[in-house]
Design an enzyme around this catalytic site. Structure first.
Site, PDB file in Angstrom:
ATOM      1  N   GLN A 232     -88.307   9.448 120.601  1.00 55.37           N
ATOM      2  CA  GLN A 232     -88.862  10.806 119.753  1.00 55.37           C
ATOM      3  C   GLN A 232     -89.687   9.945 119.263  1.00 55.37           C
ATOM      4  OE1 GLN A 232     -88.329  14.157 121.829  1.00 55.37           O
ATOM      5  NE2 GLN A 232     -88.260  12.611 122.847  1.00 55.37           N
TER       6      GLN A 232
ATOM      7  N   ALA B 290     -85.607  22.788 118.544  1.00 54.72           N
ATOM      8  CA  ALA B 290     -86.292  21.633 118.947  1.00 54.72           C
ATOM      9  C   ALA B 290     -87.653  20.859 119.172  1.00 54.72           C
ATOM     10  CB  ALA B 290     -86.257  22.488 120.512  1.00 54.72           C
ATOM     11  N   HIS B 291     -87.494  19.535 119.624  1.00 56.51           N
ATOM     12  CA  HIS B 291     -89.157  19.029 119.191  1.00 56.51           C
ATOM     13  C   HIS B 291     -89.872  19.950 119.565  1.00 56.51           C
ATOM     14  CE1 HIS B 291     -87.593  16.478 123.432  1.00 56.51           C
ATOM     15  NE2 HIS B 291     -88.380  18.465 123.251  1.00 56.51           N
ATOM     16  N   ASN B 292     -91.159  19.994 118.668  1.00 54.36           N
ATOM     17  CA  ASN B 292     -92.660  19.818 118.791  1.00 54.36           C
ATOM     18  C   ASN B 292     -92.888  21.712 118.692  1.00 54.36           C
ATOM     19  OD1 ASN B 292     -92.618  17.643 120.453  1.00 54.36           O
ATOM     20  ND2 ASN B 292     -94.351  17.885 119.164  1.00 54.36           N
TER      21      ASN B 292
END
Lengths: 343, 343, 343
Positions: free
Chosen positions: A196, A237-239
């Site tokens: 990541q 969460a990511h993004n």
């Protein structure tokens, strides 16, 4: 403890005093349990009855209720907002003496106005703004950036390279910048981690609750815009991208790459799936599962009601057979139509 | 390791021995995987078959099953409760040597019976009871109060002014006293923080699970009464009041100002909205959303069943059209009644 | 920063280059926001249009799309998996210099290849493998075992006696081995704690997300097999057993003694009740409540849709009366049948 008179309060915050404006105030209180030198407020008409019996030294009320106050009052069209501002004035955030505690460690320059609490750790190449307060046991990873006047309560973790703007308040156990959950799958079912490599970018005036997690992006950044307020135990969460001034209550989860608009309110225990988009000014009520994009402002809901056990057993067992029920209705309609025709 | 005989056990805990009462016991075990010097128990008749094959040195059983035990047994009407008491005796909690670890820091008096682990931090004006154990990395804020015999595992955080009674067990990552989620809204949609000036008051004999958060009150205290047991990752918002001996399982969230009665059991993944009241002796089953007050004891449920994907697709798509379905039924009833009349 | 050519990449990872194989790559990027020396990938045909406009130095594509790439490409049947491997190569995990930080403490032997970060604490009798990285503020309880090459990010907690295999990645705030939630009830409604004497056993190649909790077993161990991937804020109760290569997304809870098969995928915000068994190769979609064992591989779902508030009010109010609805249908069927007969 700060003590002010009603006259001093309206000089700073506006509004109008009815009654003795030299009345002294040092604490906020509820109408019900107020005492000496306290000020309470009436915002919800439901509590009107408490107003007549309050022992507060003064109250903050809307014009309509001023006549009913047994004590001096400040009249303002928005009592709750006024109360918030006054409460901030009377309760400035704690400011420990600046400096690095002997049990803390830093590999970066710590400005003279910054306090770093016991056992805290600041990594390499970290940029700390002025008057930052880093609580006991916090860990600030290499290259992170913390803006002016941020307050990090005990035991917050900022991973390497994460960035947060000015005046943030971050509560204990918050984790900013842990790896997003990204894996490619081998044919045997095992997983290959996607490093990541994105970061986390957080704007100004953001509050982050206890044990809330904001993951770093997979390739690009996770983004939290200015003025966003996050309660406890939220998972971002990511993004994910959250628009300015959106407020999210506890236990809500937002899956990867979801885009949330500005000025939204999302209640507790909601879940928003990944890769969808929520428009600006959307309100989502408690425990709603959002599985599709929402393109129009408005209020949305999805909670299912609870019932006494026996009722639940009887009613919810039908959920597995709704399609059969719909089918029965269709067949009834057909049969009835035929019968009507045949008459 | 403590070793006791069955005779010694019943002398202290009551019950009756059948078989050799000099049998030695040093560990608890399951019926299935027991070995030398172990004692197991049979509480659920479902495991009756395992009793006959157990290799435990002894077992704890209800009178009805004593005859089936192939090994010495202790007979008691409540085997599980008896087992709990014996297990506590055989497994006293760890008690690290008292004293302040060289890497810990304290600005308050630490009684000689108290242990403060590596990297832990005790603020100013903290009151610590006797024999308190503060684990590594814990942070105890200024003015907090921790009662006698409390065990705080590693990395617990108590904010300033929070109070907990005697014999509490608090697990890692628990955060007590972070700010409640309270904001007034400006007309442009931005938020003004309401300083959270209330505290947290926790009674005696409370257990708090890992990563569980209990927020401080907005003006008055959040209250957790005696004997409450909280599992992991529970979120308790500001000004919640939980009655004595209520037990709540993991991942449950309780919103602001909710009042929960005494002796309730709330299963995992439930959500209780704010400002409602739950009576004493209410049991709430898994994943229930409670949106209304519950005024009568009893069992309540709200979980929706999962299904194979294709069935779910067919059945749950009707949820968006339940009202239409109800309407179709009403029209069918009307048409049928007319047809019946016209006959 | 690592820089490699396409020729070097395929020499190590396989595949075929179309275009200039001396193209240099040092970073991964998305098709949309790529720049100099970056490599992107096309896995989802939905992003095909971005391929034609990408400014990446090279792309990873499946054979069908190679013709459309405006830049050099690596052709492979599984672009996402290939990308994962290349991204790992270009982004090796951080490896702080080995050694015990002056503010850390250890009562066990720390191998020379191991790094123990600021403020971290290693208890007695801990077994640390080679090249283990223990982040700032981590607490490793007495007798714990951490396998070779594990990376523990800041502020992880391992309770006494917990064990984890090789190459684990554990994120901040994770709590491994806190007590399971086990109590026997007295007749007055109060609770007697069952000491949790089991442990936690975790295999190789496991990743554990931020603030995820894995409780220790009541008597025997909680078990997480090889290759399991756990996202953030997951709650794993005592004596759960999770099969190899199962991946679980954030905010999911698994209650006590549940057995989850191998290679399952469980989406976010699911809840699995205790003492049930999920077969191998089961996929559970978002926000599903699993209350019964699942004996066959396949995809399962249980989320309820959200709606605009007015629609929700109209539709979901019927959930409390589904049984009445089913009853009305039955009565309609009966009446209609009688009417049809009487014709």
């Amino acid at each position: 403890m700060i003590t002010v008179t009603l006259a001093e309060i309206i000089a700073r915050l506006g509004g109008e005093v009815r009654g003795k404006d030299s009345t002294r105030i040092s604490r906020i209180a509820t109408l019900e349990n107020a005492g000496q030198e306290t000020i309470a407020f009436l915002s919800n008409p439901k509590y009107q009855k408490q107003l007549s019996q309050t022992r507060a030294s003064a109250v903050i009320v809307a014009p309509d209720f001023a006549g009913q106050s047994p004590v001096p009052c400040i009249i303002t069209p928005q009592p709750y907002l006024y109360f918030a501002r006054l409460a901030q004035w009377l309760n400035p955030p704690p400011r420990p003496a600046p400096g690095l505690h002997p049990t803390a460690s830093s590999e970066s320059v710590v400005p003279s106005s910054v306090s770093v609490g016991p056992g805290a750790r600041v990594g390499r190449g970290v940029k700390l703004g002025t008057s930052v307060m880093i609580g006991p046991g916090c860990v600030i990873g290499d290259g992170a950036e913390i803006g002016d006047d941020c307050i990090l309560h005990a035991a917050c973790t900022f991973y390497a390279g994460t960035r947060i703007g000015r005046r943030a308040i971050v509560h204990s156990g918050a984790v900013i910048g842990a790896d997003g959950f990204g894996f490619a799958r081998e044919q045997d079912g095992s997983w290959v981690k996607i490093p990541q490599t994105g970061g986390v970018w957080i704007g100004d005036d953001v509050e982050i609750g206890a044990s809330t997690c904001i993951d770093r992006g997979a390739i690009e950044d996770t983004v939290i815009e200015d003025g966003v307020k996050l309660d406890n135990q939220i998972q971002i969460a990511h993004n994910v991208h959250i628009g300015a001034h959106t407020a999210i209550a506890g236990c809500t989860g937002i899956a990867g790459s979801a885009i949330i608009g500005k000025r939204c309110t999302i209640a507790g225990a909601c879940n928003i799936i990944g890769h969808i988009e929520i428009a600006d000014d959307v309100n989502i009520l408690v425990a709603s599962i959002i599985t599709k994009s929402i393109s129009r402002p408005g209020t949305y809901a999805g909670a299912v009601p609870s019932q006494p056990y026996a009722d639940w057993l009887q009613n919810y067992s039908h959920l597995r057979h709704l399609d059969g029920m719909a089918d029965k209705i269709r067949r009834l309609e057909k049969r009835l139509t035929e019968l009507e025709k045949s008459k």
